[in-house]
Design a protein around this motif. Structure first.
Motif, PDB file in Angstrom:
ATOM      1  N   LEU A 193      24.575  15.670   0.227  1.00 58.59           N
ATOM      2  CA  LEU A 193      25.391  15.678   1.440  1.00 58.59           C
ATOM      3  C   LEU A 193      24.614  14.895   2.497  1.00 58.59           C
ATOM      4  O   LEU A 193      23.521  15.299   2.893  1.00 58.59           O
ATOM      5  CB  LEU A 193      25.638  17.107   1.925  1.00 58.59           C
ATOM      6  CG  LEU A 193      26.413  17.202   3.254  1.00 58.59           C
ATOM      7  CD1 LEU A 193      27.897  16.958   3.007  1.00 58.59           C
ATOM      8  CD2 LEU A 193      26.198  18.541   3.921  1.00 58.59           C
ATOM      9  N   VAL A 194      25.157  13.791   2.963  1.00 59.53           N
ATOM     10  CA  VAL A 194      24.453  12.923   3.898  1.00 59.53           C
ATOM     11  C   VAL A 194      25.276  12.807   5.175  1.00 59.53           C
ATOM     12  O   VAL A 194      26.465  12.465   5.132  1.00 59.53           O
ATOM     13  CB  VAL A 194      24.220  11.519   3.296  1.00 59.53           C
ATOM     14  CG1 VAL A 194      23.427  10.655   4.267  1.00 59.53           C
ATOM     15  CG2 VAL A 194      23.494  11.640   1.961  1.00 59.53           C
ATOM     16  N   LEU A 205      23.909   5.900  -1.504  1.00 57.94           N
ATOM     17  CA  LEU A 205      23.999   5.046  -2.685  1.00 57.94           C
ATOM     18  C   LEU A 205      22.923   5.391  -3.714  1.00 57.94           C
ATOM     19  O   LEU A 205      23.158   5.328  -4.926  1.00 57.94           O
ATOM     20  CB  LEU A 205      23.884   3.575  -2.277  1.00 57.94           C
ATOM     21  CG  LEU A 205      25.073   2.987  -1.502  1.00 57.94           C
ATOM     22  CD1 LEU A 205      24.762   1.569  -1.040  1.00 57.94           C
ATOM     23  CD2 LEU A 205      26.341   3.011  -2.353  1.00 57.94           C
ATOM     24  N   ALA A 206      21.749   5.765  -3.220  1.00 56.13           N
ATOM     25  CA  ALA A 206      20.659   6.135  -4.127  1.00 56.13           C
ATOM     26  C   ALA A 206      20.832   7.539  -4.696  1.00 56.13           C
ATOM     27  O   ALA A 206      20.428   7.810  -5.833  1.00 56.13           O
ATOM     28  CB  ALA A 206      19.322   6.033  -3.401  1.00 56.13           C
ATOM     29  N   HIS A 207      21.430   8.430  -3.894  1.00 54.15           N
ATOM     30  CA  HIS A 207      21.595   9.834  -4.307  1.00 54.15           C
ATOM     31  C   HIS A 207      23.023  10.285  -3.972  1.00 54.15           C
ATOM     32  O   HIS A 207      23.238  11.020  -3.003  1.00 54.15           O
ATOM     33  CB  HIS A 207      20.576  10.726  -3.602  1.00 54.15           C
ATOM     34  CG  HIS A 207      19.153  10.349  -3.877  1.00 54.15           C
ATOM     35  ND1 HIS A 207      18.500  10.709  -5.037  1.00 54.15           N
ATOM     36  CD2 HIS A 207      18.264   9.631  -3.149  1.00 54.15           C
ATOM     37  CE1 HIS A 207      17.263  10.244  -5.009  1.00 54.15           C
ATOM     38  NE2 HIS A 207      17.093   9.584  -3.876  1.00 54.15           N
ATOM     39  N   ALA A 252      23.676   2.944   8.630  1.00 51.33           N
ATOM     40  CA  ALA A 252      23.111   2.021   7.645  1.00 51.33           C
ATOM     41  C   ALA A 252      22.102   2.746   6.755  1.00 51.33           C
ATOM     42  O   ALA A 252      22.093   2.571   5.523  1.00 51.33           O
ATOM     43  CB  ALA A 252      22.441   0.840   8.347  1.00 51.33           C
ATOM     44  N   ILE A 253      21.254   3.557   7.367  1.00 51.22           N
ATOM     45  CA  ILE A 253      20.271   4.308   6.583  1.00 51.22           C
ATOM     46  C   ILE A 253      20.960   5.376   5.742  1.00 51.22           C
ATOM     47  O   ILE A 253      20.614   5.587   4.569  1.00 51.22           O
ATOM     48  CB  ILE A 253      19.208   4.917   7.511  1.00 51.22           C
ATOM     49  CG1 ILE A 253      18.336   3.799   8.090  1.00 51.22           C
ATOM     50  CG2 ILE A 253      18.361   5.952   6.779  1.00 51.22           C
ATOM     51  CD1 ILE A 253      17.286   4.262   9.053  1.00 51.22           C
ATOM     52  N   ALA A 254      21.966   6.040   6.310  1.00 46.89           N
ATOM     53  CA  ALA A 254      22.716   7.043   5.551  1.00 46.89           C
ATOM     54  C   ALA A 254      23.393   6.413   4.340  1.00 46.89           C
ATOM     55  O   ALA A 254      23.466   7.021   3.267  1.00 46.89           O
ATOM     56  CB  ALA A 254      23.760   7.705   6.446  1.00 46.89           C
TER      57      ALA A 254
END
Length: 250
Positions: A87-88, A81-83, A74-76
């Motif tokens: 690479l997440v 979405l913001a950046h 969820a945090i990833a």
């Protein structure tokens, strides 16, 4: 011919705190190697939750965010979405990704989020005392299943790589292990491919890594690796379950 191992630049020079025979350290090193080879360390943001996986931020010199138990994907998702050019990835245990955070993990795949999840599957809750996990094998003894897991009482082990592969937003789902050099080589190949697909905006990428927990299994490091090879990898079959760039196989 003498082969000299060069420490990945992204792998921190700290003393390994993991129990002898634990495979977390190998997985950390492989991720660091791939980040270096792809020149992605400066663009990487990782999310670690609770459990043994949380301490990954001590070993990889990249940006990290700590998540509440089970909420890593969820945090990833928010970070990506913001950046979208970053690479997440999440680094989670099986109890975190397949039980407490099952909904978050599943919706990463359902929504086709361009993030990567590494799920370390050692069939047990390692940090909190060796309780039964969603991946604990039938008959396997833990502190909360002292007579062995009984499917009539506790249900059946969950196969996450197969479940994630069924979702439409999944670009890549695979399972690997770390019990011998061949398995380690395959794992590194899958890590790289997952990152390549993420950067190509192909969808959700998931790698389940079958690892050890010698302390809670009550085994020596050698015995634990043999158990991972002969028992865990027998039930959790290794290989690619879905790959949008290649043929699907089991």
């Amino acid at each position: 011919m003498k082969v000299v191992y060069e420490r990945p630049k992204t792998l921190e020079k700290v003393v390994n705190h993991y129990c002898p025979g634990c495979h977390h350290g190998i997985l950390h090193a492989l991720i660091a190697e791939v980040l270096d080879e792809m020149n992605l360390a400066d663009k990487a943001v990782a999310v670690a939750p609770v459990g043994c996986a949380v301490l990954a931020y001590n070993y990889l010199d990249i940006d990290w965010i700590e998540a509440p138990h089970g909420r890593a994907v969820a945090i990833a998702t928010g970070i990506k979405l913001a950046h979208p050019d970053l690479l997440v990835f999440t680094y989670q245990g099986d109890g975190d990704a397949a039980s407490i955070g099952l909904a978050e993990t599943m919706y990463g795949a359902i929504r086709g989020m361009n993030v990567t999840t590494f799920m370390y599957n050692n069939a047990i809750y390692g940090m909190t005392g060796g309780q039964m996990a969603p991946t604990t094998l039938i008959g396997m003894k833990t502190t909360t299943s002292p007579y062995g897991r009984d499917p009539k009482r506790e249900g059946y082990p969950v196969k996450m790589a197969e479940t994630i592969a069924l979702q439409g937003g999944t670009a890549f789902s695979a399972r690997s292990s770390l019990y011998n050099p061949r398995a380690i080589t395959d794992t590194k190949k899958y890590i790289r491919h997952a990152f390549e697909l993420q950067m190509a905006k192909a969808g959700y990428t998931f790698l389940e890594v079958v690892g050890t927990c010698p302390t809670n299994w009550g085994m020596t490091p050698v015995e634990a690796s043999e158990f991972a090879k002969n028992e865990l990898a027998k039930f959790y079959q290794l290989g690619v379950l879905k790959d949008v760039e290649g043929s699907e196989q089991k």
